[in-house]
Design an enzyme around this catalytic site. Structure first.
Site, short mmCIF file in Angstrom:
data_model
loop_
_atom_site.label_atom_id
_atom_site.label_comp_id
_atom_site.label_asym_id
_atom_site.label_seq_id
_atom_site.Cartn_x
_atom_site.Cartn_y
_atom_site.Cartn_z
N GLN A 1 -4.10 -1.18 9.80
CA GLN A 1 -4.13 -2.53 9.23
C GLN A 1 -4.69 -3.53 10.24
O GLN A 1 -4.30 -3.55 11.41
CB GLN A 1 -2.70 -2.93 8.79
CG GLN A 1 -2.61 -4.24 8.02
CD GLN A 1 -3.32 -4.21 6.68
OE1 GLN A 1 -3.48 -3.18 6.05
NE2 GLN A 1 -3.77 -5.36 6.21
N LYS B 1 0.84 -1.20 0.00
CA LYS B 1 0.00 0.00 0.00
C LYS B 1 0.88 1.26 0.00
O LYS B 1 0.61 2.22 -0.71
CB LYS B 1 -0.93 0.00 1.22
CG LYS B 1 -2.06 -1.02 1.09
CD LYS B 1 -2.87 -1.14 2.39
CE LYS B 1 -3.83 -2.31 2.32
NZ LYS B 1 -4.61 -2.50 3.55
N ASP C 1 -10.69 3.09 4.81
CA ASP C 1 -11.01 1.66 4.70
C ASP C 1 -12.52 1.42 4.63
O ASP C 1 -12.96 0.33 4.24
CB ASP C 1 -10.47 0.91 5.93
CG ASP C 1 -9.15 0.22 5.65
OD1 ASP C 1 -9.01 -0.36 4.56
OD2 ASP C 1 -8.27 0.27 6.52
N1 GUN Z 1 -6.79 -6.56 6.72
C1 GUN Z 1 -7.24 -7.33 5.70
N2 GUN Z 1 -7.80 -6.55 4.74
C2 GUN Z 1 -7.70 -5.28 5.17
C3 GUN Z 1 -8.08 -4.04 4.60
O1 GUN Z 1 -8.65 -3.94 3.52
N3 GUN Z 1 -7.78 -2.93 5.34
C4 GUN Z 1 -7.17 -3.01 6.56
N4 GUN Z 1 -6.94 -1.87 7.21
N5 GUN Z 1 -6.81 -4.15 7.09
C5 GUN Z 1 -7.07 -5.29 6.41
#
Ligand code: GUN
Length: 281
Positions: free
Chosen positions: A97, A53, A120
């Site tokens: 995350q 990311k 998110d």
């Molecule tokens: N853990 C698994 N998928 C995601 C996501 O799309 N965003 C975040 N912040 N954590 C995750």
């Protein structure tokens, strides 16, 4: 044999559009887009996602501020950081995350993020907006994996209206928002999970399958209707024996790709399907 749905190429197009938008913000509005990325602990998969990311954000001229906290971090410390980021006008988006370590209440942390920075789309208000749909959806941040999956479906299915879609998995991150996005597209949606009776039979009636259960290669051709479109959200690492006899590993989806390809009309590969779309979205 099924046609391949190429998430890698689609994701590159999205990133190019995002870069254009962020260049406009920089040159026309003097706004320097910035995403705060918070990682707590050492979860290997989370480290990989966060790394990707951050790299892709840089490619799109989005700055990132990285916060790597120890696995033993307590909830209060994390909430204090969220509060600082909420009040930092140079930060436009906050991404924490998941999963978080056991001592931290994920819901408390997610709902502490101001709605406008919840990129998110996990905050209860953004989740509510998605659930209500219609005009409310326009205001919502949509979780990236379901959004990426929907964009792939829209690109490969001529008309989603009235199609029967089965979402396998009921998580807040993928299954639930995915089902709501498909309802918004006027699909007839069924969500199946570990307690569903005759799960294979239910799946085998679907025009569209979205697999998000986190079980390596569980779904094979027996689960599929002829001509089904298959979106594989799974990312599972499995052990393999290499040609030279040594132990290795590889990444596979929730779908047994070879078997499913015999019946599906279109299918996403793993890697190279939903994964890059998640990052781009
Ligand atoms: N853990 C698994 N998928 C995601 C996501 O799309 N965003 C975040 N912040 N954590 C995750």
């Amino acid at each position: 044999m099924a046609d391949l749905i190429d998430g890698k190429a689609f994701a590159a197009k999205i990133r190019a559009e995002v870069k254009e938008d962020s260049d406009k913000l920089i040159s026309q509005k003097q706004v320097d887009p910035c995403l705060a990325v918070v990682l707590v602990g050492e979860n290997p998969a989370s480290k990989v996602y966060v790394g990707q990311k951050t790299k892709m954000a840089a490619e799109c001229n989005i700055k990132t501020k990285d916060f790597k906290l120890e696995a033993s971090t307590d909830q209060e410390t994390l909430l204090k950081l969220i509060d600082e980021l909420n009040n930092d006008s140079s930060v436009h988006g906050i991404l924490v995350q998941l999963p978080l370590p056991k001592q931290i209440d994920e819901r408390k942390v997610i709902d502490a993020i101001v709605v406008e920075k919840d990129v998110d789309g996990f905050h209860a208000i953004n989740a509510g907006r998605l659930s209500i749909g219609g005009d409310m959806l326009k205001k919502a941040f949509i979780p990236c994996t379901p959004l990426g999956s929907l964009l792939l479906l829209k690109d490969h299915v001529e008309d989603l209206k009235g199609k029967s879609a089965v979402v396998i998995g009921r998580s807040n991150i993928v299954g639930k928002p995915m089902s709501q996005l498909l309802i918004e597209e006027s699909c007839t949606v069924t969500v199946v999970h570990s307690k569903t009776k005759e799960i294979e039979k239910v799946c085998s009636q679907a025009d569209i399958i979205v697999a998000a259960i986190g079980r390596a290669e569980m779904i094979d051709s027996k689960w599929l209707k002829d001509g089904a479109v298959v979106i594989d959200v799974g990312i599972n690492r499995i052990s393999i024996k290499k040609e030279d006899g040594s132990e290795g590993s590889k990444i596979v989806g929730d779908v047994d790709f070879e078997s499913a390809s015999e019946k599906a009309s279109k299918i996403t590969p793993v890697p190279g399907g939903v994964g890059p779309m998640t990052i781009a979205c």
